[in-house]
Design a protein around this motif. Structure first.
Motif, PDB file in Angstrom:
ATOM      1  N   GLU A  44       1.066  -1.189   0.024  1.00  0.00           N
ATOM      2  CA  GLU A  44      -0.052   0.096   0.139  1.00  0.00           C
ATOM      3  C   GLU A  44       1.057   1.352  -0.077  1.00  0.00           C
ATOM      4  O   GLU A  44       0.622   2.296  -0.636  1.00  0.00           O
ATOM      5  CB  GLU A  44      -0.930  -0.079   1.248  1.00  0.00           C
ATOM      6  N   LEU A  45       1.843   1.270   0.755  1.00  0.00           N
ATOM      7  CA  LEU A  45       2.704   2.378   1.256  1.00  0.00           C
ATOM      8  C   LEU A  45       3.589   2.582  -0.300  1.00  0.00           C
ATOM      9  O   LEU A  45       3.773   3.994  -0.699  1.00  0.00           O
ATOM     10  CB  LEU A  45       3.724   2.093   2.223  1.00  0.00           C
ATOM     11  N   VAL A  46       4.038   1.839  -0.823  1.00  0.00           N
ATOM     12  CA  VAL A  46       4.945   1.836  -2.106  1.00  0.00           C
ATOM     13  C   VAL A  46       4.105   2.760  -3.093  1.00  0.00           C
ATOM     14  O   VAL A  46       4.608   3.379  -4.002  1.00  0.00           O
ATOM     15  CB  VAL A  46       5.604   0.715  -2.531  1.00  0.00           C
ATOM     16  N   LYS A  47       2.840   2.311  -3.411  1.00  0.00           N
ATOM     17  CA  LYS A  47       2.064   3.036  -4.249  1.00  0.00           C
ATOM     18  C   LYS A  47       2.069   4.562  -4.298  1.00  0.00           C
ATOM     19  O   LYS A  47       1.589   5.365  -5.465  1.00  0.00           O
ATOM     20  CB  LYS A  47       0.787   2.342  -4.248  1.00  0.00           C
ATOM     21  N   ASP A  48       2.514   5.084  -3.125  1.00  0.00           N
ATOM     22  CA  ASP A  48       2.301   6.587  -2.967  1.00  0.00           C
ATOM     23  C   ASP A  48       3.647   7.158  -3.405  1.00  0.00           C
ATOM     24  O   ASP A  48       3.654   8.227  -3.303  1.00  0.00           O
ATOM     25  CB  ASP A  48       2.143   6.840  -1.385  1.00  0.00           C
ATOM     26  N   VAL A  49       4.582   6.292  -3.659  1.00  0.00           N
ATOM     27  CA  VAL A  49       5.890   7.003  -4.188  1.00  0.00           C
ATOM     28  C   VAL A  49       5.891   7.397  -5.543  1.00  0.00           C
ATOM     29  O   VAL A  49       5.578   6.557  -6.293  1.00  0.00           O
ATOM     30  CB  VAL A  49       7.051   5.837  -4.232  1.00  0.00           C
ATOM     31  N   PRO A  50       6.027   8.677  -5.782  1.00  0.00           N
ATOM     32  CA  PRO A  50       6.044   9.241  -7.093  1.00  0.00           C
ATOM     33  C   PRO A  50       6.988   8.467  -7.981  1.00  0.00           C
ATOM     34  O   PRO A  50       8.184   8.382  -7.703  1.00  0.00           O
ATOM     35  CB  PRO A  50       6.345  10.718  -6.884  1.00  0.00           C
ATOM     36  N   GLY A  51       6.573   7.945  -9.059  1.00  0.00           N
ATOM     37  CA  GLY A  51       7.524   7.012  -9.751  1.00  0.00           C
ATOM     38  C   GLY A  51       7.304   5.578  -9.811  1.00  0.00           C
ATOM     39  O   GLY A  51       8.262   4.983 -10.445  1.00  0.00           O
ATOM     40  N   PHE A  52       6.628   5.129  -8.978  1.00  0.00           N
ATOM     41  CA  PHE A  52       6.479   3.809  -8.654  1.00  0.00           C
ATOM     42  C   PHE A  52       5.890   3.320  -9.695  1.00  0.00           C
ATOM     43  O   PHE A  52       4.626   3.664  -9.862  1.00  0.00           O
ATOM     44  CB  PHE A  52       5.762   3.403  -7.208  1.00  0.00           C
ATOM     45  N   GLY A  69      10.198  -4.900  -8.153  1.00  0.00           N
ATOM     46  CA  GLY A  69       9.437  -3.403  -7.966  1.00  0.00           C
ATOM     47  C   GLY A  69      10.185  -2.644  -9.169  1.00  0.00           C
ATOM     48  O   GLY A  69      11.228  -2.678  -9.577  1.00  0.00           O
ATOM     49  N   TYR A  70       9.124  -2.017  -9.973  1.00  0.00           N
ATOM     50  CA  TYR A  70       9.664  -1.177 -10.921  1.00  0.00           C
ATOM     51  C   TYR A  70       9.252   0.425 -10.749  1.00  0.00           C
ATOM     52  O   TYR A  70       8.217   0.780 -10.043  1.00  0.00           O
ATOM     53  CB  TYR A  70       8.763  -1.411 -12.237  1.00  0.00           C
ATOM     54  N   PHE A  71      10.532   1.178 -10.824  1.00  0.00           N
ATOM     55  CA  PHE A  71      10.649   2.539 -10.625  1.00  0.00           C
ATOM     56  C   PHE A  71      11.042   3.216 -11.744  1.00  0.00           C
ATOM     57  O   PHE A  71      11.843   2.898 -12.372  1.00  0.00           O
ATOM     58  CB  PHE A  71      11.537   2.731  -9.433  1.00  0.00           C
ATOM     59  N   ARG A  72      10.320   4.441 -12.050  1.00  0.00           N
ATOM     60  CA  ARG A  72      10.469   5.152 -13.136  1.00  0.00           C
ATOM     61  C   ARG A  72      12.047   5.876 -13.247  1.00  0.00           C
ATOM     62  O   ARG A  72      12.726   5.904 -14.240  1.00  0.00           O
ATOM     63  CB  ARG A  72       9.531   6.756 -13.145  1.00  0.00           C
ATOM     64  N   ASP A  73      12.622   6.311 -12.020  1.00  0.00           N
ATOM     65  CA  ASP A  73      13.934   6.590 -12.019  1.00  0.00           C
ATOM     66  C   ASP A  73      14.560   6.292 -10.606  1.00  0.00           C
ATOM     67  O   ASP A  73      13.905   5.709  -9.728  1.00  0.00           O
ATOM     68  CB  ASP A  73      14.133   8.298 -12.208  1.00  0.00           C
ATOM     69  N   ALA A  74      15.899   6.594 -10.482  1.00  0.00           N
ATOM     70  CA  ALA A  74      16.788   6.279  -9.368  1.00  0.00           C
ATOM     71  C   ALA A  74      16.206   7.123  -8.222  1.00  0.00           C
ATOM     72  O   ALA A  74      16.213   6.737  -6.845  1.00  0.00           O
ATOM     73  CB  ALA A  74      18.005   6.535  -9.618  1.00  0.00           C
ATOM     74  N   GLU A  75      15.757   8.340  -8.203  1.00  0.00           N
ATOM     75  CA  GLU A  75      15.159   9.071  -7.261  1.00  0.00           C
ATOM     76  C   GLU A  75      13.809   8.198  -6.357  1.00  0.00           C
ATOM     77  O   GLU A  75      13.699   8.209  -5.281  1.00  0.00           O
ATOM     78  CB  GLU A  75      14.797  10.537  -7.698  1.00  0.00           C
ATOM     79  N   LEU A  77      13.213   5.180  -6.367  1.00  0.00           N
ATOM     80  CA  LEU A  77      13.734   4.080  -5.764  1.00  0.00           C
ATOM     81  C   LEU A  77      14.506   4.500  -4.456  1.00  0.00           C
ATOM     82  O   LEU A  77      14.361   3.853  -3.465  1.00  0.00           O
ATOM     83  CB  LEU A  77      14.780   3.265  -6.819  1.00  0.00           C
ATOM     84  N   THR A  78      15.170   5.483  -4.430  1.00  0.00           N
ATOM     85  CA  THR A  78      15.858   6.125  -3.129  1.00  0.00           C
ATOM     86  C   THR A  78      14.600   6.631  -2.120  1.00  0.00           C
ATOM     87  O   THR A  78      14.830   6.274  -0.940  1.00  0.00           O
ATOM     88  CB  THR A  78      16.816   7.263  -3.550  1.00  0.00           C
ATOM     89  N   GLN A  79      13.705   7.203  -2.619  1.00  0.00           N
ATOM     90  CA  GLN A  79      12.602   7.601  -1.699  1.00  0.00           C
ATOM     91  C   GLN A  79      12.049   6.417  -1.078  1.00  0.00           C
ATOM     92  O   GLN A  79      11.887   6.355  -0.005  1.00  0.00           O
ATOM     93  CB  GLN A  79      11.428   8.272  -2.653  1.00  0.00           C
ATOM     94  N   TRP A  80      11.829   5.124  -1.922  1.00  0.00           N
ATOM     95  CA  TRP A  80      11.243   3.851  -1.191  1.00  0.00           C
ATOM     96  C   TRP A  80      12.244   3.418  -0.093  1.00  0.00           C
ATOM     97  O   TRP A  80      11.713   2.798   0.805  1.00  0.00           O
ATOM     98  CB  TRP A  80      10.818   2.950  -2.229  1.00  0.00           C
ATOM     99  N   ARG A  81      13.644   3.391  -0.323  1.00  0.00           N
ATOM    100  CA  ARG A  81      14.626   2.827   0.406  1.00  0.00           C
ATOM    101  C   ARG A  81      14.603   3.513   1.767  1.00  0.00           C
ATOM    102  O   ARG A  81      14.717   2.868   2.736  1.00  0.00           O
ATOM    103  CB  ARG A  81      15.925   2.720  -0.462  1.00  0.00           C
ATOM    104  N   ARG A  82      14.504   4.920   1.471  1.00  0.00           N
ATOM    105  CA  ARG A  82      14.329   5.792   2.794  1.00  0.00           C
ATOM    106  C   ARG A  82      13.427   5.827   3.659  1.00  0.00           C
ATOM    107  O   ARG A  82      13.362   6.442   4.502  1.00  0.00           O
ATOM    108  CB  ARG A  82      15.094   7.129   2.421  1.00  0.00           C
ATOM    109  N   ASN A  83      12.285   5.422   3.131  1.00  0.00           N
ATOM    110  CA  ASN A  83      10.836   5.484   3.953  1.00  0.00           C
ATOM    111  C   ASN A  83      11.191   4.862   5.108  1.00  0.00           C
ATOM    112  O   ASN A  83      11.536   3.634   5.159  1.00  0.00           O
ATOM    113  CB  ASN A  83       9.696   4.802   2.916  1.00  0.00           C
ATOM    114  N   ALA A  84      10.675   5.666   6.295  1.00  0.00           N
ATOM    115  CA  ALA A  84      10.824   5.081   7.666  1.00  0.00           C
ATOM    116  C   ALA A  84      10.117   3.844   7.979  1.00  0.00           C
ATOM    117  O   ALA A  84      10.834   2.866   8.685  1.00  0.00           O
ATOM    118  CB  ALA A  84      10.666   6.246   8.565  1.00  0.00           C
TER     119      ALA A  84
END
Length: 126
Positions: A44-52, A69-75, A77-84
């Motif tokens: 549910e949470l990853v769907k809120d990442v812009p570029g997911f 997981g498929y991501f539009r750009d490295a940013e 993916l980084t946003q998802w990796r850093r999600n608390a």
């Protein structure tokens, strides 16, 4: 992994390259207390990442699990990796749910798909 048996089984459509994939391959422990709920929350949470762009799951009868997981750009993916919340789930996974895992991150430069009964897509290159 959540139970996707009610949904039709189809892979994520091949996005226009370039894009990024995170391939998470796991072998889980016997005690999976709380895993399903946490996994559903992460989906549910990853769907809120812009570029997911989406994700695919597979589980072998022998217990090997694969999530892509498929991501539009490295940013993205980084946003998802850093999600608390995601980081807390990762920590709990290492402590409780995974016997082992690997994570592979790659930039996709070519991609195409096929669906029976439709005109095939031409491979694309970035």
């Amino acid at each position: 992994m959540s139970n996707h048996s009610e949904a039709p089984v189809t892979p994520v459509e091949a996005p226009e390259p370039p894009y990024y994939v995170a391939v998470f391959t796991t072998v889980r422990t016997e005690d999976q207390s709380g895993y399903s709920e946490t996994n559903a929350r992460m989906e549910e949470l990853v769907k809120d990442v812009p570029g997911f762009l989406g994700m695919d799951h597979a589980q072998t009868p022998g217990g090997l699990g694969i999530t892509v997981g498929y991501f539009r750009d490295a940013e993205a993916l980084t946003q998802w990796r850093r999600n608390a919340e995601h980081r807390a789930a990762q920590k709990r996974g290492r402590a409780e749910w995974y016997q082992s895992y690997t994570l592979h991150v790659a930039k996709v430069e070519r991609s195409h798909g096929f669906v029976r009964g439709q005109v095939p897509q031409s491979p694309t290159a970035g």
